[in-house]
Structures are given as C-alpha cells and as structure tokens.
Design an enzyme around this catalytic site. Sequence first.
Site, PDB file in Angstrom:
ATOM      1  CB  SER A 138      -0.885  -0.003   1.248  1.00 52.20           C
ATOM      2  OG  SER A 138      -1.490   1.265   1.466  1.00 52.20           O
ATOM      3  CE1 TYR A 148      -3.559  -2.431   5.764  1.00 51.00           C
ATOM      4  CE2 TYR A 148      -2.527  -0.405   4.990  1.00 51.00           C
ATOM      5  CZ  TYR A 148      -3.217  -1.571   4.727  1.00 51.00           C
ATOM      6  OH  TYR A 148      -3.548  -1.898   3.437  1.00 51.00           O
TER       7      TYR A 148
END
Length: 257
Positions: A138, A148
Amino acid sequence: MTTALITGSTAGIGAAFARRLAADGHDLVLVARDTERLRDQATELHDRHRVEAEVLTADLSTDAGIEAVATRLTDPRRPVDLLVNNAGFGNKGRYLEVPLEDELTMLKVHCEAVLRLTSAATGAMRERRRGSVINLASVAAFVPRGTYGASKAWVVQFTQGVAKDLAGTGVRLMVLCPGFVRTEFHQRAGMGTDNIPKWMWLDADKVVTAALSDLTRGKTVSIPDPRYKALMGVAKVTPRSLLTGVTSKTGRKYGPQ
C-alpha cells in the site's frame, strides 16, 4: 495453460485479479476463509471463462491455514506460475486503541504469511526457472502510520530484497502499492470514508491492469496511478516529522485489499 494462486480472492483487488487472470485464460487456485463464497466465485469464473478454478479454504492468520497454502504451492504435480499475496485487513483505531491480539494477527497475515508463502512459491519456481510473485502492500508503506503502514513497509522491503536475490533465476517479484481502492476493506474494518476526497479513489480492475503491465515490464515496485506516484514523490522529500503530523491529523489508512 498457466496457474495463478490468489489469496483473499473473493473480494476487492483479489477478486479483480481473479477476474482478469481468468479472462486471460489462466487456471486459478482461489484462497479465502469463506468456502461458500469461494465456490460461488469458482463456478462463475469457470462458467464464464472455461478455466479451472480450484477452491482452497484457508485462514492465513493461523499456522494451519498458511501451511495448507504453502503445501499447494510446492505440489510438483500442479505447479503454480503466479502467486498473488493479496490477503489483508485493517484495524480501526490509533495505536494502543487496537487490542494487541488484533495487531499481532495483522502481522501474521501481512508479514509471516507473505514470507512463508513467497518462500514456498519461489523455491518451486526457481527449480523450474520461471514464475512470478505479486505481494500486495500500500502507499501507506511510505508514510508513518501505525502497524498497518509498518507491516506494508515490511512487505515492500522484503519483496525488493528477494527480487534482488533471485535476479537471473527466472523468478520475478513485484510489490503492488495502491492507494484508496473501492473495495470492502474499509467497511469490514468499520472505518468511515466520508473524509476521503473522490479523486483519491481507484478502481480495482484498473489497479490490476496497471499491476500486470508493470510486472510484464519487470518493475519491482508498482504504484498504479499517476496521482499516487506524484504524492509518493512528494512524500519522499518531505521530512518524516511532517508526514507523521499529517497522518496523525487525518487518521486515514490507505487500505487496498
């Protein structure tokens, strides 16, 4: 006929990879936790594209689930030519607001599963001197934002390192780093998306098209949109302290899956 194995295949970018690869004539091994949903997906792709679509139910937050997929990847009778490590999720909340158990589960899926499955796939691919792996990360990997982002930064560094180590073996690796993609990701995590500008949203099918094009071109890192390429270019020259302030104020998490 080549075979692609896709984790997290029933939704989002994983489902987009399945549609595209089936349309291109690849047989599939579809991996997710929901058996019924997998069977429906396999039937649809087989009927529409006349490819073989194998179902493998596995929870990659468990050792048993990871081992089941690794075993399939190393089966010499049924070689896998492309592995797409797509499975992943997000946790709602800032650091210390998220239970430690949930953070550890994220690391299991985003890091340990990616490591073990990449190792299983590339070992078999190196023997055949052909094959490819796409690991989903990402753009959150490039900004300081909690577990994350840290887990996705690990995926980027890991993939780049393995790609270098396996150069010349016939095995290609690429890490895919999209921004906000219209999938079930945020809804599953209970995250609101009203504060995200419309121009920042990407289409999953277009992300996959760009990713496969970048893989063919031999790229190791794929950021599949000019807007995000520009944003990440700015991020590279912005002091980390400023990026931390921006991400803390927005509270946004870039979640592609």
